[in-house]
Design a protein around this motif. Structure first.
Motif, short mmCIF file in Angstrom:
data_model
loop_
_atom_site.label_atom_id
_atom_site.label_comp_id
_atom_site.label_asym_id
_atom_site.label_seq_id
_atom_site.Cartn_x
_atom_site.Cartn_y
_atom_site.Cartn_z
N ILE A 75 -1.89 -3.21 -0.10
CA ILE A 75 -2.00 -2.91 -1.54
C ILE A 75 -3.21 -3.64 -2.10
CG2 ILE A 75 -0.91 -3.31 -3.78
CD1 ILE A 75 1.75 -2.81 -2.40
N ASP A 132 2.30 -11.28 -2.42
CA ASP A 132 1.56 -12.41 -3.03
C ASP A 132 2.32 -13.72 -2.82
OD1 ASP A 132 -0.43 -10.77 -3.83
OD2 ASP A 132 0.15 -10.68 -5.94
N LYS A 177 3.69 -5.84 -4.06
CA LYS A 177 2.59 -6.79 -4.26
C LYS A 177 3.14 -8.17 -4.64
CE LYS A 177 -1.86 -7.27 -6.63
NZ LYS A 177 -1.74 -8.69 -6.54
N SER A 190 3.95 -2.40 -7.24
CA SER A 190 3.97 -3.68 -7.96
C SER A 190 5.06 -4.59 -7.38
CB SER A 190 4.14 -3.47 -9.47
OG SER A 190 5.26 -2.67 -9.69
#
Ligand SMILES: Cc1cc2nc3c(=O)[nH]c(=O)nc-3n(C[C@H](O)[C@H](O)[C@H](O)COP(=O)(O)OP(=O)(O)OC[C@H]3O[C@@H](n4cnc5c(N)ncnc54)[C@H](O)[C@@H]3O)c2cc1C
Length: 475
Positions: free
Chosen positions: A475, A461, A457, A454
């Motif tokens: 991922i 992102d 990511k 997480s």
């Protein structure tokens, strides 16, 4: 004739014109910027065959850019974004450093490859402190040669042709791992080109999140063009060898593999961290219950009484077929042959990291070797310096692992290899991302547990919202 025209620069001129024609006519892609025209290779180019592949597969890309500078990388990223925008993001984009990626994603079919192997400079910044700037396109054998005169080493892969780029962003389990830890544990900074073509210099205090992510998080944050390492000193007090190691290779014939693995683990886990040991186990004669075990034991340092005790014990672990010992420079162990890539190794690799080689694990290894026509199973004892780093310091988190198991099989047997390896995965503590050909989301979840995934990511992102870097382990 072509050579003659080339000398005059005329052939280059003609081919640039043709290159743009090819892009326009065949693909309807935007025109290449001037800075990339001389670096572009198309399927119709005579040199295409030499640069289309990596170590594991033959690629059929529509365009290869052979970058020479960091600016070329920035320009390529911008160009790829433009092509992707026009083509609804359907064009594959691969980055290739050394071309030895077991993920096999550094070449593709129908897309663009950015090759950065010409960015391969190795510069010693401060020999006393061991500071070295290493470009991502260098290969580890050449790095070792450059560092050696200064009594410096960076523990990296076991093969000199593997690339600095692909190995470092995934972690790096090297031949001196027990004493010096992972390759990324020696990284103190990096230059990264992001998805918008911005150059970032990241370290502990500048862009710390990115610096965290490129140490084990793979290639989803950006292209690393240069790494700043703090290498280790390895000195022979007699000064006769620059970076001394003692190498012992032993071939054993083993009947009871479980007992052998138990004894080997007892031996290596009691040995000083100077000693790292790798095994390649095969059932090459296909006789159930008869294994050939090739051990490579590396002692970081010169030959002394201590080394003698441990090598002597190793030679008694099972029936010895062949036994050799030599003292050498670390750099001579990882020489780079610079073999051109032709997709020469059509293999499929799975791995798991383990907290111990338990009897159950040894049983499963025996089972695979007895019942599956693999190329072999590799075991490495890696416990040592890597266990002393906090799990959140880098994106390589399996800091409780002391062992590594990898199954090598033929590419065509991938499905069977996945099935056979499943019991070992259940007993493992995670997967090393650089050493697995399985790109499934289940495998990625083993590489990066949820709390790391997480965080990675969120960074990916933010840095690459359009997923420009989606060719790799993502991922
Ligand atoms: C024979 C052999 C022996 C090996 N031994 C070891 C070993 O002892 N220890 C170990 O840890 N690993 C080992 N490996 C695994 C190897 O480290 C990885 O497969 C690594 O990814 C290879 O790096 P490369 O640059 O050669 O690969 P490439 O094929 O060039 O790249 C592989 C992937 O890495 C990413 N990448 C490449 N360059 C960059 C960059 N500059 N910036 C960001 N991302 C990038 C991309 O996703 C790319 O698809 C071995 C592999 C082989 C084939």
């Amino acid at each position: 004739m072509i050579d003659y025209l080339n000398q005059l620069g005329i052939y280059t001129f003609l081919s640039i014109k043709e290159k743009n024609m090819e892009i326009k006519q065949n693909n309807n892609w935007p025109e290449l910027p001037n800075s990339l025209k001389n670096l572009a290779i198309f399927p119709s180019d005579p040199t295409y065959k030499q640069v289309r592949s990596n170590y594991f597969r033959v690629g059929t890309p529509l365009l290869i850019i052979m970058a020479k500078t960091e600016t070329n990388i920035v320009d390529t990223i911008k160009y790829v974004s433009e092509v992707r925008r026009q083509k609804n993001w359907k064009i594959t984009f691969s980055v290739r450093s050394g071309g030895h990626g077991i993920t096999m994603t550094s070449v593709n079919d129908g897309g663009i490859i950015l090759d950065i192997s010409s960015l391969n400079k190795v510069e010693i910044i401060d020999a006393n402190k061991g500071i070295a700037k290493i470009q991502a396109g260098a290969v580890w054998g050449d790095v070792a040669q450059k560092l050696s005169p200064y009594n410096l080493v960076i523990s990296s892969g076991d093969f000199g042709d593997t690339g600095v780029g692909g190995l470092t962003v995934y972690g790096g389990i090297g031949l001196l791992v027990r004493r010096f830890g992972l390759t990324i544990d020696h990284l103190i900074g990096a230059r990264i080109v992001t998805a918008i073509g911005k150059i970032i210099v990241a370290d502990k205090t500048h862009y710390p999140e990115l610096f965290w992510a490129i140490r084990g998080g793979g290639s989803q944050i950006g292209i690393v063009t240069e790494f700043l390492f703090k290498a280790d000193k390895l000195i022979d007090k007699t000064k006769s060898i620059k970076t001394p190691i003692c190498l012992q290779t032993v071939t054993y014939s083993v009947n009871n593999l479980s007992d052998f693995i138990h004894d080997w683990q007892e031996w290596i886990s009691s040995a000083p961290k100077n000693l790292t040991s790798l095994l390649m186990i095969t059932n090459s004669n296909h006789h159930v219950g008869n294994f050939s075990v090739q051990a490579t034991n590396i002692w970081a340092g010169i030959k002394d009484e201590n080394e003698h005790i441990w090598f002597n014990q190793a030679s008694k672990l099972a029936g010895v077929v062949k036994h050799q010992e030599k003292v050498m420079n670390y750099a001579d162990m990882v020489v780079a042959p610079h073999t051109p890539h032709t997709g020469q190794q059509a293999v499929y690799v799975k791995n798991t990291l383990v907290r111990a080689f338990t009897p159950q694990i040894a049983k499963e290894i025996t089972n695979i070797l007895n019942n599956f026509n693999s190329l072999g199973i590799e075991l490495r004892y890696i416990g040592g310096a890597l266990n002393t780093i906090n799990a959140m310091t880098t994106a390589w988190t399996c800091r409780n692992a002391v062992g590594f198991i990898a199954l090598w099989s033929a590419k065509d047997d991938a499905a069977q290899a996945n099935k056979n390896f499943e019991p070992l995965l259940k007993l493992g503590t995670g997967v090393y991302g650089a050493y697995s050909s399985d790109l499934s989301s289940e495998e990625n979840a083993r590489v990066w547990p949820e709390y790391i995934a997480s965080k990675l990511k969120a960074i990916a992102d933010k840095e690459d919202p359009d997923k420009l870097f989606n060719q790799g382990r993502n991922i």
